[in-house]
Motif scaffolding. Structure first.
Motif, PDB file in Angstrom:
ATOM      1  N   ASN A  93      -3.178  30.213 -35.082  1.00  0.00           N
ATOM      2  CA  ASN A  93      -3.232  30.347 -33.958  1.00  0.00           C
ATOM      3  C   ASN A  93      -4.076  32.081 -33.239  1.00  0.00           C
ATOM      4  O   ASN A  93      -3.988  32.048 -32.474  1.00  0.00           O
ATOM      5  CB  ASN A  93      -1.829  30.990 -33.721  1.00  0.00           C
ATOM      6  N   LEU A  94      -4.631  32.374 -34.210  1.00  0.00           N
ATOM      7  CA  LEU A  94      -5.764  33.369 -33.628  1.00  0.00           C
ATOM      8  C   LEU A  94      -6.455  33.095 -32.624  1.00  0.00           C
ATOM      9  O   LEU A  94      -7.008  33.507 -32.065  1.00  0.00           O
ATOM     10  CB  LEU A  94      -5.892  34.576 -35.374  1.00  0.00           C
ATOM     11  N   SER A  95      -7.090  32.129 -32.882  1.00  0.00           N
ATOM     12  CA  SER A  95      -7.986  31.573 -31.603  1.00  0.00           C
ATOM     13  C   SER A  95      -7.317  30.766 -31.050  1.00  0.00           C
ATOM     14  O   SER A  95      -8.573  30.725 -29.733  1.00  0.00           O
ATOM     15  CB  SER A  95      -8.857  30.811 -32.297  1.00  0.00           C
ATOM     16  N   CYS A 200     -17.201  28.638 -32.882  1.00  0.00           N
ATOM     17  CA  CYS A 200     -18.150  28.260 -34.007  1.00  0.00           C
ATOM     18  C   CYS A 200     -17.724  28.499 -35.869  1.00  0.00           C
ATOM     19  O   CYS A 200     -18.107  28.085 -36.620  1.00  0.00           O
ATOM     20  CB  CYS A 200     -19.503  29.020 -33.909  1.00  0.00           C
ATOM     21  N   SER A 201     -17.042  29.963 -35.238  1.00  0.00           N
ATOM     22  CA  SER A 201     -16.704  29.935 -36.888  1.00  0.00           C
ATOM     23  C   SER A 201     -15.149  29.028 -37.836  1.00  0.00           C
ATOM     24  O   SER A 201     -15.914  29.084 -38.711  1.00  0.00           O
ATOM     25  CB  SER A 201     -15.756  31.726 -36.816  1.00  0.00           C
ATOM     26  N   CYS A 232     -25.253  28.971 -31.222  1.00  0.00           N
ATOM     27  CA  CYS A 232     -23.493  29.552 -32.985  1.00  0.00           C
ATOM     28  C   CYS A 232     -24.530  30.765 -33.615  1.00  0.00           C
ATOM     29  O   CYS A 232     -24.404  31.750 -34.437  1.00  0.00           O
ATOM     30  CB  CYS A 232     -22.684  28.249 -34.218  1.00  0.00           C
ATOM     31  N   ALA A 233     -25.885  30.954 -33.101  1.00  0.00           N
ATOM     32  CA  ALA A 233     -26.359  31.682 -34.014  1.00  0.00           C
ATOM     33  C   ALA A 233     -26.490  32.649 -34.392  1.00  0.00           C
ATOM     34  O   ALA A 233     -26.802  33.568 -35.536  1.00  0.00           O
ATOM     35  CB  ALA A 233     -27.914  31.685 -33.858  1.00  0.00           C
ATOM     36  N   THR A 240     -16.802  35.165 -31.166  1.00  0.00           N
ATOM     37  CA  THR A 240     -16.299  34.605 -29.574  1.00  0.00           C
ATOM     38  C   THR A 240     -17.036  33.757 -29.473  1.00  0.00           C
ATOM     39  O   THR A 240     -16.501  32.480 -28.193  1.00  0.00           O
ATOM     40  CB  THR A 240     -16.102  35.353 -28.655  1.00  0.00           C
ATOM     41  N   LEU A 241     -17.824  33.268 -30.004  1.00  0.00           N
ATOM     42  CA  LEU A 241     -18.710  32.474 -29.465  1.00  0.00           C
ATOM     43  C   LEU A 241     -18.228  31.255 -30.055  1.00  0.00           C
ATOM     44  O   LEU A 241     -17.210  30.812 -30.814  1.00  0.00           O
ATOM     45  CB  LEU A 241     -20.315  32.566 -30.388  1.00  0.00           C
TER      46      LEU A 241
END
Length: 326
Positions: A93-95, A200-201, A232-233, A240-241
């Motif tokens: 849920n952190l995202s 992206c993560s 996502c580089a 946060t990307l």
């Protein structure tokens, strides 16, 4: 003695009949107690969506993450404290985007001014989600009201109850099946990815150094994979990307998400798996070919989800603030 027992039973039954809203949900629950309910929600979500276009996707995801694990009780909205790690601080849920939390806080503040101690955060989340879906061109569906807010929010209760992008499809199907949802309903709910975004993560393992023979998962469209790599580089330095889940029509609730999957344009591994798994592919194909069929299935699944584990009457409470138990 027997007569006394009978009188007690009759009184209990009469109380139930006189106070049906204490034990069941209705479409017009706030008609008398808060007649401005619908307008306040509508005004709040409109203003928020206009200023922050990611609000709809954020709120829809927040609703799913609230309801699927332990029922629609607003428990995902509660903040942690020194004595308790709440649901919203579980890793999965952190995202959750801040816009979803913010629009509920705004609506709750306005409703407390108009109708103090009347409207639950769980009901606000359910209706705001539906209205935002409609605002972006999605289907209207009935939301029954009268939920109470839960008094428990523990991170430890979330593990294994929400799908992760890296999970095999069998495990994702089992999570929904354990809550009473069919494979078709699960695929329809996955259509929520027609709006919103993913960090992206959540998928970098699939686009960088995937294997010795390929830098990215071959399920991706090659040009799409290269575009994701560029977008996502800098993800290690900037967590946060993110990218839109539906790159073709990210701000419109439609069936293009399903049309993207056969083309290798699904962002997450779980998105691609929907098309590649023989159990889910037929529904992806149906929804891609017929938007009305997707809308009908999504509406029914969302209405069903909104009733999972609902607390009513004295089983819950009306929180004064959505991020704190009274």
């Amino acid at each position: 003695m027997a007569a006394k027992v009978i009188l007690i039973l009759l009184f209990t039954a009469l109380s139930f009949l006189l106070n049906p809203s204490e034990s069941r949900l209705t479409l017009d629950y706030y008609q008398q107690s808060c007649p401005q309910f619908s307008k306040i929600i509508q005004d709040t979500i409109t203003n928020k969506q206009i200023t922050s276009p990611t609000t709809a996707g954020a709120t829809l995801r927040l609703f799913l993450h609230d309801c699927l694990p332990n029922g629609c009780d607003g428990s995902v909205l509660i903040s942690s404290n020194s004595f308790n790690k709440a649901e919203r601080d579980n890793d999965i849920n952190l995202s959750l985007p801040g816009d979803g939390f913010d629009v509920i806080v705004r609506a709750k503040t306005a409703l407390e001014l108009a109708c103090p101690n009347t409207v639950s955060c769980a009901d606000i989340l359910a209706v705001a989600t539906r209205d935002l879906v409609v605002m972006l061109g999605g289907p209207y569906y009935n939301v029954y009201l009268g939920r109470r807010d839960g008094r428990v929010s523990k991170s430890s209760l979330i593990d294994g109850h929400l799908p992760k992008p890296s999970m095999p499809m069998s495990q994702i199907i089992e999570i929904f099946s354990s809550k009473g949802f069919t494979v078709e309903e699960m695929v329809a709910l996955s259509g929520a990815h027609t709006i919103g975004f993913s960090h992206c993560s959540e998928f970098t393992n699939n686009i960088y150094n995937f294997s010795n023979s390929s830098p990215y998962d071959p399920q991706y469209n090659p040009r799409f994979a290269q575009g994701l790599q560029k977008a996502c580089a800098d993800y290690r330095n900037n967590p946060t990307l993110s990218v839109f889940n539906d790159i073709m029509s990210p701000n419109k609730f439609d069936n293009v998400y399903f049309q993207n999957l056969p083309k290798g344009l699904g962002v997450l591994k779980s998105d691609q798996s929907l098309f590649n798994d023989p159990r889910t592919r037929p529904f992806v194909q149906q929804f891609a070919a017929d938007q009305n069929k997707f809308f009908q299935a999504f509406s029914q699944a969302m209405q069903k989800l909104s009733l999972v584990g609902v607390q009513t009457g004295r089983r819950g409470e009306i929180r004064h603030r959505c991020d704190q138990i009274n």
